[in-house]
Design a protein around this motif. Structure first.
Motif, PDB file in Angstrom:
ATOM      1  N   ILE A 241      11.949  41.901  70.711  1.00  0.00           N
ATOM      2  CA  ILE A 241      11.042  41.503  69.632  1.00  0.00           C
ATOM      3  C   ILE A 241      10.958  42.619  68.601  1.00  0.00           C
ATOM      4  CG2 ILE A 241       8.769  40.599  69.074  1.00  0.00           C
ATOM      5  CD1 ILE A 241       8.418  39.924  72.053  1.00  0.00           C
ATOM      6  N   GLY A 242      10.780  43.858  69.085  1.00  0.00           N
ATOM      7  CA  GLY A 242      10.711  44.989  68.176  1.00  0.00           C
ATOM      8  C   GLY A 242      12.032  45.251  67.482  1.00  0.00           C
ATOM      9  N   ALA A 243      13.150  45.123  68.234  1.00  0.00           N
ATOM     10  CA  ALA A 243      14.464  45.396  67.658  1.00  0.00           C
ATOM     11  C   ALA A 243      14.862  44.352  66.625  1.00  0.00           C
ATOM     12  CB  ALA A 243      15.512  45.455  68.766  1.00  0.00           C
ATOM     13  N   MET A 244      14.414  43.114  66.804  1.00  0.00           N
ATOM     14  CA  MET A 244      14.764  42.044  65.870  1.00  0.00           C
ATOM     15  C   MET A 244      13.918  42.095  64.603  1.00  0.00           C
ATOM     16  SD  MET A 244      16.406  39.407  64.827  1.00  0.00           S
ATOM     17  CE  MET A 244      17.469  39.128  66.242  1.00  0.00           C
ATOM     18  N   TYR A 245      12.588  42.272  64.761  1.00  0.00           N
ATOM     19  CA  TYR A 245      11.688  42.214  63.605  1.00  0.00           C
ATOM     20  C   TYR A 245      11.190  43.593  63.167  1.00  0.00           C
ATOM     21  CZ  TYR A 245      11.629  37.153  64.025  1.00  0.00           C
ATOM     22  OH  TYR A 245      11.999  35.836  64.046  1.00  0.00           O
TER      23      TYR A 245
ATOM     24  N   ARG B 144      21.188  44.416  69.212  1.00  0.00           N
ATOM     25  CA  ARG B 144      22.000  44.655  70.416  1.00  0.00           C
ATOM     26  C   ARG B 144      22.011  46.127  70.818  1.00  0.00           C
ATOM     27  NH1 ARG B 144      26.084  43.442  66.570  1.00  0.00           N
ATOM     28  NH2 ARG B 144      27.418  45.228  66.049  1.00  0.00           N
ATOM     29  N   ASP B 145      21.646  47.031  69.894  1.00  0.00           N
ATOM     30  CA  ASP B 145      21.579  48.448  70.245  1.00  0.00           C
ATOM     31  C   ASP B 145      20.539  48.711  71.325  1.00  0.00           C
ATOM     32  OD1 ASP B 145      23.519  48.959  68.392  1.00  0.00           O
ATOM     33  OD2 ASP B 145      22.152  49.662  66.831  1.00  0.00           O
TER      34      ASP B 145
ATOM     35  N   TRP C 272      23.383  54.854  71.989  1.00  0.00           N
ATOM     36  CA  TRP C 272      23.406  56.096  72.765  1.00  0.00           C
ATOM     37  C   TRP C 272      22.065  56.828  72.702  1.00  0.00           C
ATOM     38  CZ3 TRP C 272      26.690  56.702  76.420  1.00  0.00           C
ATOM     39  CH2 TRP C 272      27.941  56.100  76.335  1.00  0.00           C
ATOM     40  N   ASN C 273      21.293  56.590  71.661  1.00  0.00           N
ATOM     41  CA  ASN C 273      19.939  57.152  71.629  1.00  0.00           C
ATOM     42  C   ASN C 273      19.069  56.517  72.700  1.00  0.00           C
ATOM     43  OD1 ASN C 273      20.472  57.239  68.179  1.00  0.00           O
ATOM     44  ND2 ASN C 273      19.976  59.077  69.339  1.00  0.00           N
ATOM     45  N   PHE C 274      19.233  55.210  72.922  1.00  0.00           N
ATOM     46  CA  PHE C 274      18.471  54.552  73.983  1.00  0.00           C
ATOM     47  C   PHE C 274      18.953  54.997  75.363  1.00  0.00           C
ATOM     48  CE2 PHE C 274      17.540  51.626  70.467  1.00  0.00           C
ATOM     49  CZ  PHE C 274      16.169  51.442  70.652  1.00  0.00           C
TER      50      PHE C 274
ATOM     51  N   ASP D 111       7.523  49.639  70.422  1.00  0.00           N
ATOM     52  CA  ASP D 111       7.191  50.823  69.623  1.00  0.00           C
ATOM     53  C   ASP D 111       8.414  51.693  69.373  1.00  0.00           C
ATOM     54  OD1 ASP D 111       4.555  50.028  69.562  1.00  0.00           O
ATOM     55  OD2 ASP D 111       3.935  51.295  71.237  1.00  0.00           O
ATOM     56  N   PHE D 112       9.417  51.618  70.264  1.00  0.00           N
ATOM     57  CA  PHE D 112      10.651  52.382  70.095  1.00  0.00           C
ATOM     58  C   PHE D 112      11.801  51.497  69.622  1.00  0.00           C
ATOM     59  CE2 PHE D 112       8.144  54.886  73.043  1.00  0.00           C
ATOM     60  CZ  PHE D 112       8.296  56.164  72.538  1.00  0.00           C
ATOM     61  N   SER D 113      11.901  50.296  70.195  1.00  0.00           N
ATOM     62  CA  SER D 113      13.026  49.435  69.837  1.00  0.00           C
ATOM     63  C   SER D 113      12.977  49.005  68.381  1.00  0.00           C
ATOM     64  CB  SER D 113      13.064  48.203  70.749  1.00  0.00           C
ATOM     65  OG  SER D 113      11.921  47.386  70.553  1.00  0.00           O
ATOM     66  N   ARG D 114      11.810  49.088  67.747  1.00  0.00           N
ATOM     67  CA  ARG D 114      11.712  48.725  66.324  1.00  0.00           C
ATOM     68  C   ARG D 114      12.570  49.632  65.439  1.00  0.00           C
ATOM     69  NH1 ARG D 114       6.327  51.668  64.247  1.00  0.00           N
ATOM     70  NH2 ARG D 114       6.471  50.182  62.542  1.00  0.00           N
ATOM     71  N   PHE D 115      12.934  50.802  65.950  1.00  0.00           N
ATOM     72  CA  PHE D 115      13.763  51.733  65.184  1.00  0.00           C
ATOM     73  C   PHE D 115      15.261  51.541  65.443  1.00  0.00           C
ATOM     74  CE2 PHE D 115       9.604  53.735  65.468  1.00  0.00           C
ATOM     75  CZ  PHE D 115       9.399  54.136  64.162  1.00  0.00           C
TER      76      PHE D 115
END
Length: 558
Positions: free
Chosen positions: A102-106, A278-279, A49-51, A269-273
């Motif tokens: 890539i960012g969300a996984m690693y 899957r979020d 929901w933040n995304f 830069d954002f998905s890394r958080f």
């Protein structure tokens, strides 16, 4: 005396240096700090929901409001231009999810992701490229935000008028005293937002996601009530047909994608958080086309109604220009409405500037000089550059720089192509996280003097396919017809050529640290210690790899 000078210098260096892990070598201090390291679990606070809130907030801005204007002016009907927005942003959403995964996984940002493809030191050019453009866009977006502030002040005091306040700027400068003061106020008020760390700034986007769309819908209702209808634009058909219509439709789709090129590149830069990979998937894939299409539709309907409100004039595509007219012909109640809507647009510009420019520039500058710059310091440097560059000079009608900025996606598409090809086709999702912070020649991402020549060959190839058409676009369309047709597909051409070339070169000249099967190991990462130890001495000679892979046990380690 010389020793005293050296000790003082070292003390000052230590004072201005940012926090870092103990035990790092000098070379590693040029590759990492706490903002560049993989995000530890306690800071992975972005849920789906933040995304959703992030993209709803980002979609409601002035550029998106006006995205359909050029398509309609160039001959498309309103529904055709709206369909272009749906298709373009749906495709952009797919690209966003590709790079964002890539960012969300690693849990690493754009600069570190690029080290795997461009090399430990070779990544600095794409990173500098992105940082410079973010600084320029920060200034341009801030100046647009200054127009919102101008309307807010003028809705309170009608005497705040650029035509009556003594002007200290030249006529060809592109601004006036009133406009510059408004711009400076917006710039100044934006500074506190840069202070907050990225994992907490999500609250700004949550507030924006509630307030700004409501204000946009209120603006639509207000305009329709004043006009007594939706105006003639929604009843007029396309003014072109045949191949001309087809090419304008294609250009409309591509302009929507190009409007997203910077965010496609820096979404890690954002998905890394993200708490879980899957979020950052479905929440982005669906919210992006829906949010931007709804905003574009509101812009079309408001602009169409302006033809009834002000008969005999051209449609007013810029919502700020329409609000300014509302101030001039309305009473105190109408001016209050303008103040609230202008405040919403100012918040929209602030959120867009933070998302697309400040955080991106801060992260990129962190990678350029990690010993002394973190994301917060980089964000403030970006703000200073945006102020010093006098963005109003770039927005004059005689200046072609806005065309250049809009066409810049041809360069970013090549970077995105190499990134995605490296992760999905060549490495099949496998990254050696610790080695991305390893400056030794034995590292698998060191390549040749820290630069990956295959990535640069592919990057240049992706640019060359578009460069003639790009030059024609900047110079007013003076380009061969064939080059123009290719350039009409600019983002696709750059992405496909660069990704295809990179994959082919890596097949012909194999690289280390790849997997034969799909293998994402980011879910094993909790907290990475980067200081060298005795167990990290495996040698890699990139010119002698010739298809050799890591052994099974090494592939499963992180």
């Amino acid at each position: 005396m010389e020793r005293l000078y050296d000790s003082r210098l070292n003390r000052w260096v230590d004072k201005v240096a940012v926090d870092n892990e103990d035990g790092l070598t000098t070379a590693q201090l040029m590759l990492t700090n706490n903002d560049l390291k993989p995000v530890e679990p306690e800071r992975r606070q972005w849920g789906p929901w933040n995304f959703v809130g992030f993209w709803i907030a980002d979609s409601f801005n002035i550029n998106t409001w006006m995205i359909s204007s050029s398509m309609i002016v160039n001959g498309l009907s309103w529904w055709q231009s709206w369909l272009c927005v749906w298709i373009g942003y749906a495709i952009a959403g797919c690209f966003i999810c590709m790079t964002g995964r890539i960012g969300a996984m690693y849990h690493i940002g754009f600069p570190v992701v690029n080290r795997s493809s461009f090399g430990i030191w070779g990544c600095l050019w794409p990173v500098f490229n992105r940082a410079a453009m973010a600084c320029i866009w920060y200034g341009v977006q801030s100046y647009i935000g200054g127009h919102c502030v101008y309307l807010m002040i003028r809705s309170i005091w009608l005497s705040w008028d650029r035509t009556t306040i003594p002007n200290t700027f030249s006529a060809d400068s592109g601004t006036t005293t009133a406009d510059y003061v408004s711009f400076f106020l917006f710039w100044l008020v934006s500074l506190p937002a840069i202070w907050f760390p990225v994992h907490k700034v999500r609250h700004l986007f949550t507030v924006k996601a509630y307030f700004v769309p409501c204000a946009g819908i209120a603006f639509l209702i207000w305009a329709l009530v004043r006009a007594g209808g939706i105006g003639p634009i929604v009843r007029q058909g396309a003014s072109i047909e045949g191949s001309d219509l087809a090419w304008e439709f294609i250009k409309g789709v591509m302009s929507s994608i190009a409007n997203f090129a910077t965010l496609i590149v820096n979404d890690p830069d954002f998905s890394r958080f993200a708490g879980k990979p899957r979020d950052a998937l479905w929440s982005q894939l669906f919210t992006i086309p829906i949010g931007f299409a709804v905003t574009s539709l509101i812009g079309i309907l408001v602009s169409s109604s302006s033809l009834i409100i002000y008969p005999g004039s051209e449609p007013i595509w810029d919502p700020l220009d329409l609000l300014e007219r509302f101030i001039n012909d309305g009473g105190s109640g109408q001016r209050f409405g303008v103040f609230v809507i202008a405040l919403a647009f100012a918040l929209a510009q602030l959120g867009t500037n933070i998302a697309a420019n400040s955080v991106s520039a801060g992260t990129d500058m962190t990678a350029l000089l990690p010993r002394f710059i973190n994301i917060r310091r980089g964000g403030y440097i970006c703000a200073l550059v945006g102020l010093a560059m006098c963005p109003y000079t770039l927005l004059t009608s005689a200046n072609q720089f806005t065309t250049y900025l809009s066409s810049y996606s041809v360069f970013l598409s090549s970077i995105a192509g190499v990134m995605c090809s490296d992760y999905y086709l060549v490495r099949k999702g496998y990254l050696e996280i610790r080695e991305l912070y390893d400056a030794r020649k034995s590292g698998p991402y060191y390549y040749t003097f820290g630069v990956h020549w295959r990535a640069y060959a592919a990057y240049i190839g992706g640019i060359l396919i578009n460069v003639v058409g790009f030059a024609g676009a900047v110079n007013g369309g003076n380009a061969p017809m064939g080059a123009t047709y290719i350039y009409n597909f600019n983002f696709f051409c750059g992405f496909i050529v660069s990704s295809g070339m990179y994959w082919a070169l890596c097949k012909l000249f194999p690289i280390p640290a790849c997997s034969d099967t799909w293998m994402e190991v980011g879910d094993q990462i909790e907290e990475v210690r980067l200081a060298y130890d005795q167990g990290s001495q495996q040698e890699f000679d990139e010119e002698a790899v010739l298809g050799n892979k890591y052994d099974k046990d090494h592939n499963k380690s992180v």
